[in-house]
Write an enzyme that holds these catalytic residues in place. Structure first.
Site, PDB file in Angstrom:
ATOM      1  N   ARG A   2      19.824  -2.634  52.942  1.00 44.94           N
ATOM      2  CA  ARG A   2      18.429  -2.843  52.561  1.00 44.94           C
ATOM      3  C   ARG A   2      17.843  -4.088  53.222  1.00 44.94           C
ATOM      4  NH1 ARG A   2      17.535  -3.470  46.337  1.00 44.94           N
ATOM      5  NH2 ARG A   2      18.095  -1.266  46.258  1.00 44.94           N
ATOM      6  N   ARG A   4      12.083  -5.977  59.996  1.00 48.43           N
ATOM      7  CA  ARG A   4      12.808  -4.708  60.098  1.00 48.43           C
ATOM      8  C   ARG A   4      13.759  -4.706  61.295  1.00 48.43           C
ATOM      9  NH1 ARG A   4       7.530  -3.153  58.470  1.00 48.43           N
ATOM     10  NH2 ARG A   4       7.525  -2.077  56.472  1.00 48.43           N
ATOM     11  N   ASN A  41      15.299   1.643  57.889  1.00 48.40           N
ATOM     12  CA  ASN A  41      14.680   0.657  58.780  1.00 48.40           C
ATOM     13  C   ASN A  41      15.703  -0.117  59.596  1.00 48.40           C
ATOM     14  OD1 ASN A  41      11.854   0.848  58.515  1.00 48.40           O
ATOM     15  ND2 ASN A  41      11.999   0.045  56.426  1.00 48.40           N
ATOM     16  N   HIS A  63       6.610   1.012  63.278  1.00 50.64           N
ATOM     17  CA  HIS A  63       6.481   0.845  61.827  1.00 50.64           C
ATOM     18  C   HIS A  63       6.909  -0.576  61.522  1.00 50.64           C
ATOM     19  CE1 HIS A  63       6.814   1.296  57.543  1.00 50.64           C
ATOM     20  NE2 HIS A  63       8.125   1.150  57.556  1.00 50.64           N
ATOM     21  N   THR A  67      10.758  -1.409  48.239  1.00 53.12           N
ATOM     22  CA  THR A  67       9.676  -0.418  48.177  1.00 53.12           C
ATOM     23  C   THR A  67      10.326   0.956  48.049  1.00 53.12           C
ATOM     24  OG1 THR A  67       9.567  -0.004  50.566  1.00 53.12           O
ATOM     25  CG2 THR A  67       8.233  -1.820  49.716  1.00 53.12           C
TER      26      THR A  67
END
Length: 334
Positions: free
Chosen positions: A100, A107, A139, A194, A249
């Protein structure tokens, strides 16, 4: 003596059971994986849902919890195992596994930690579901979608990253809130990476076909007295803000992935900004995955929309590609 079941039911069809037609697998049952799973279930997109993870107790617990809600769902089979044979014959495989993102961590810092995990996961998925479409969510998603494509051996149109589908949704929400309308009535795209180098396409932003740039030629620039570019800054900062507040998230990305899954499973030919192989487009010469507006259907990425971008926007896209290539070129063991 006949059993209760034999007395109750007279079978008519014989032979083996029909294989699933819309099986969806979620790899990784963390917060994001389970948000994807629940969103897919509530939208009734799968006739079988498979969950895979390395943490067996958590995996079994999540499976049982969902199975106990079967009365309220329209998905007849929910299965889970750490062995990838449970994923066989999947149409869509959503990959959320990985370490995570930490508070304040970009990222792109995550990448090599997750590459090593993917080297175990991806070949197993393809072994059991060689015809699947892979949707990568972990990610940094653009680099890991590239990694997935290289490790899988699948054609590029069947390896998709969730990309800026969520960034664009955040952008549409934030802009719509400022304008006092619903998010679906503001049309605008975030493309590219992203993450921190994402590209807001101000030249295409509109409401009911009315171009915001025609109303305010400086929109999104430093010269803009109304400071609309703050909306894009809010998009870039939004994940960091949510992580700071609640630790991760999950709900918005889960809804975003279910949205993509629906388009793929139902062959809708809807346009989504998702991460795809962009070599040869907009002057990008490297093998990188970036988000562009893609027509998605049951084949995966059916085609890419050629947006009329400004020179500045194309420059930002190339910069986004350079950022990602700077990471990719140093990856080992692909």
């Amino acid at each position: 003596m006949a059993s209760v079941m034999q007395k109750l039911i007279t079978p008519l069809a014989s032979g083996p059971a029909e294989p699933p037609r819309n099986k969806v697998t979620i790899v990784g049952v963390g917060q994001v994986g389970m948000a994807c799973a629940v969103s897919v279930l509530l939208r009734e997109l799968a006739d079988e849902l498979a969950l895979v993870d390395v943490v067996e107790d958590r995996l079994k617990g999540e499976m049982l919890d969902l199975q106990h809600g079967s009365l309220f769902l329209k998905t007849p089979k929910i299965v889970a195992d750490k062995d990838y044979s449970v994923t066989a014959n999947s149409r869509i495989v959503v990959v959320t596994a990985g370490v995570r993102q930490q508070e304040g961590e970009s990222r792109l810092n995550l990448v090599q930690r997750n590459v090593n995990i993917f080297k175990h996961i991806i070949p197993q998925i393809v072994k059991y579901s060689p015809d699947c479409i892979l949707v990568v969510v972990s990610n940094p998603v653009d680099v890991l979608t590239y990694v997935t494509w290289k490790l899988s051996g699948l054609p590029k149109h069947r390896v998709i990253g969730s990309g800026t589908n969520l960034d664009s949704a955040r952008f549409r929400y934030i802009m719509a809130e400022k304008l006092g309308i619903h998010a679906s009535s503001f049309n605008g795209y975030i493309l590219g990476e992203h993450g921190d180098t994402s590209v807001p396409v101000w030249s295409g932003a509109n409401v009911a076909g009315v171009s915001l740039q025609k109303l305010n030629p400086d929109i999104g620039t430093d010269k803009d007295a109304e400071n609309w570019k703050e909306a894009h800054k809010m998009v870039v900062d939004s994940a960091y803000e949510v992580i700071k507040l609640k630790g991760y998230t999950n709900w918005a990305i889960g809804l975003s992935v279910a949205d993509l899954t629906e388009t793929l499973v139902k062959n809708l030919n809807r346009v989504h900004p998702v991460s795809t192989m962009v070599k040869g487009m907009y002057g990008i010469n490297e093998e990188v995955y970036l988000s562009l507006p893609c027509v998605l259907n049951s084949s995966g990425v059916g085609s890419v929309i050629n947006m009329t971008l400004t020179d500045g926007e194309i420059g930002q896209l190339k910069s986004s590609a350079d950022t990602l290539w700077g990471i990719q070129k140093d990856l080992k063991d692909l």
